[in-house]
Write an enzyme that holds these catalytic residues in place. Structure first.
Site, short mmCIF file in Angstrom:
data_model
loop_
_atom_site.label_atom_id
_atom_site.label_comp_id
_atom_site.label_asym_id
_atom_site.label_seq_id
_atom_site.Cartn_x
_atom_site.Cartn_y
_atom_site.Cartn_z
N ASP A 1 -2.38 -3.72 -12.58
CA ASP A 1 -1.41 -3.69 -13.67
C ASP A 1 -1.16 -5.05 -14.32
OD1 ASP A 1 -1.25 -1.06 -13.00
OD2 ASP A 1 0.84 -1.10 -12.33
N SER B 1 0.80 -1.22 0.00
CA SER B 1 0.00 0.00 0.00
C SER B 1 0.84 1.27 0.00
CB SER B 1 -0.93 -0.01 1.23
OG SER B 1 -1.82 1.08 1.20
N CYS C 1 3.80 6.36 -7.62
CA CYS C 1 3.91 7.54 -8.48
C CYS C 1 4.63 8.70 -7.79
CB CYS C 1 2.51 8.00 -8.92
SG CYS C 1 1.66 6.79 -9.96
N TYR D 1 -16.27 31.08 -15.44
CA TYR D 1 -15.35 32.16 -15.79
C TYR D 1 -15.15 33.07 -14.58
CZ TYR D 1 -14.33 37.01 -17.01
OH TYR D 1 -13.83 38.28 -17.01
N ASN E 1 -7.09 1.02 -8.71
CA ASN E 1 -7.96 1.25 -7.57
C ASN E 1 -9.42 0.98 -7.90
OD1 ASN E 1 -6.71 2.59 -4.95
ND2 ASN E 1 -5.50 3.32 -6.68
N ARG F 1 -8.09 -2.20 9.59
CA ARG F 1 -9.03 -2.71 8.60
C ARG F 1 -9.42 -4.17 8.83
NH1 ARG F 1 -11.51 0.97 5.08
NH2 ARG F 1 -10.05 2.58 4.47
N HIS G 1 0.94 4.12 2.73
CA HIS G 1 -0.38 4.36 3.31
C HIS G 1 -0.64 3.43 4.49
CE1 HIS G 1 -0.83 6.73 -0.26
NE2 HIS G 1 -0.92 5.69 -1.06
#
Length: 446
Positions: free
Chosen positions: A282, A39, A43, A425, A304, A71, A61
């Protein structure tokens, strides 16, 4: 028997595990992982090297201990899947500490083994000063070397977006950098708008690009290396190999249907061709929504989402993952570069008649401090005007425009829809006519 067995404890695997534990709190769930670290944000590795992220541990993480405590999910590390028998519903698992091989049986299995870096035949990856850039172990070795040896010159072999992020990180350390690629251009799979912007930025930032170079061998020269190619030689104190990855599915032994490169084929529920075997991340292919066929595009966002879908369905739910359109963004020095959907070549290969429109616009009113120019390229279907793709080069945050383009591609919007889009805008953030709408207006005229 494990009610649920998950191989791989990163983005896809743990996203699935969380959903299974939430929906089936009493079920037997086991997660195994080849590496020590689970975890983590891979990147972010270049930004630790650059110093933008001060502590490498910030990328992590969860640890196995915090995952179990917070968890309720037990993760066994240093356990590598080395074989699978879908008919017997078991996986051969090697204990990397003892070498012992045991069998784990399952009711339902998720393969989330990710990808493994490609290796080049002319590099000795065991040599001091030669590195992959893939995981936390690589990062630790790189930081030890950089802080201990203080290298001044680097050769980055491979000019994809990760290689570019690394080059920027090394320049932040005031190193001389040469990027070497067998292809003539950096990020060769990206639209020309982005490729050309990257080449300009390389020249501005002092990164040498050596394209079209086929390295034949490397050798030691003093404390560093010399890389010999068919056209030139390159000296460097340190070498980084960033030439892409391949699906980590060798243990499947061809027993599960896959693309030619090994990426496991999945349906919208993330099921593979084997009964009660799912795949995500992956190591797996997903459907491309524009091309309407399976593609392999290893991205953290996809891992994810697909992992979440796989976990829900493994636990008895029924959720479909609709697929991807290839939305990506990365930073290179002063540029934010992004793409979504397909370019004109990809559209033609898919049998779609398309044309490309390029445009440029200010990202804020010209009078506002810090206003810059956004370049955009959109790909439109002939006749219908449907938006098929877009690429953006921005001095600020290209995500703002590319996410709007991604929503438009996903929704099947046309350039007429985009031309009159009721976009926000205000001078500090956006002009009256943003770059996407202006490109759509130009496409309408065509």
């Amino acid at each position: 028997m494990n009610d649920f067995l998950i191989i791989g404890a990163d983005a896809a695997g743990l996203s699935a595990a969380v959903q299974i534990r939430r929906k089936r709190p009493q079920a037997g769930l086991k997660v195994i992982n080849k590496g020590r670290t689970i975890s983590y944000g891979a990147c972010g590795i270049p930004y630790v090297i650059s110093g933008d992220v001060v502590e490498a541990e910030k990328l992590i993480h969860y640890t196995p201990e915090t995952m179990e405590k917070e968890r309720g999910i037990k993760v066994e590390i240093l356990r590598e899947a080395v074989g699978i028998d879908p008919e017997a519903r078991d996986v051969e698992v090697k204990n990397l500490e003892t070498g012992e091989v045991t069998r784990e049986t399952y009711g339902r299995l998720l393969i989330a083994t990710g990808a493994t870096p490609r290796r080049l035949p002319f590099l000795d990856y065991a040599a001091e000063g030669v590195f992959n850039l893939h995981d936390m172990d690589d990062l630790g070795r790189i930081l030890d070397f950089m802080n201990g040896k203080r290298p001044r010159t680097a050769a980055v072999v491979g000019a994809g977006n990760i290689g570019l992020e690394l080059a920027e990180a090394l320049r932040a350390r005031d190193m001389n950098v040469v990027m070497i690629d067998i292809l003539e251009t950096p990020i060769a799979t990206w639209p020309s708008l982005v490729r050309e912007a990257v080449l300009r930025e390389m020249r501005t930032r002092g990164v040498r690009f050596a394209g079209g170079m086929k390295i034949a061998e490397t050798a030691r020269r003093g404390e560093g290396f010399v890389l010999r190619s068919d056209k030139d030689d390159f000296e460097a104190d340190v070498i980084f190999s960033v030439v892409g990855v391949r699906p980590a599915v060798e243990f499947c032994g061809g027993k599960i249907k896959a693309l030619e490169n090994g990426a496991l084929l999945t349906d919208p529920f993330c099921r593979t061709s084997a009964a009660d075997v799912y795949a995500a991340g992956d190591c797996a292919a997903v459907r491309h929504r524009i091309l309407d066929h399976p593609v392999w595009m290893p991205l953290g966002s996809t891992a994810n989402k697909a992992g979440r879908v796989a976990g829900i369905n493994m636990a008895g739910g029924s959720v479909e993952y609709p697929g991807i359109i290839g939305t990506q963004v990365f930073k290179f020095f002063g540029l934010s570069l992004a793409r979504t959907g397909v370019d004109a070549e990809e559209a033609a290969a898919a049998g779609l008649e398309a044309f490309t429109v390029s445009s440029a616009a200010r990202d804020k009113p010209g009078y506002y401090p810090g206003a810059g120019t956004v370049e955009i390229e959109i790909v439109c279907e002939k006749g219908s005007g449907r938006l098929l793709g877009a690429a953006v080069v921005s001095p600020d945050n290209a995500v703002i425009i590319i996410d709007a383009a991604a929503a438009a591609v996903t929704a099947g919007m046309t350039v007429r829809d985009l031309a009159w889009l009721d976009a926000a805008y205000t001078p500090p953030f956006a002009p009256v006519w943003n770059a996407l709408s202006l490109a759509a207006l130009k496409a309408l005229r065509l």
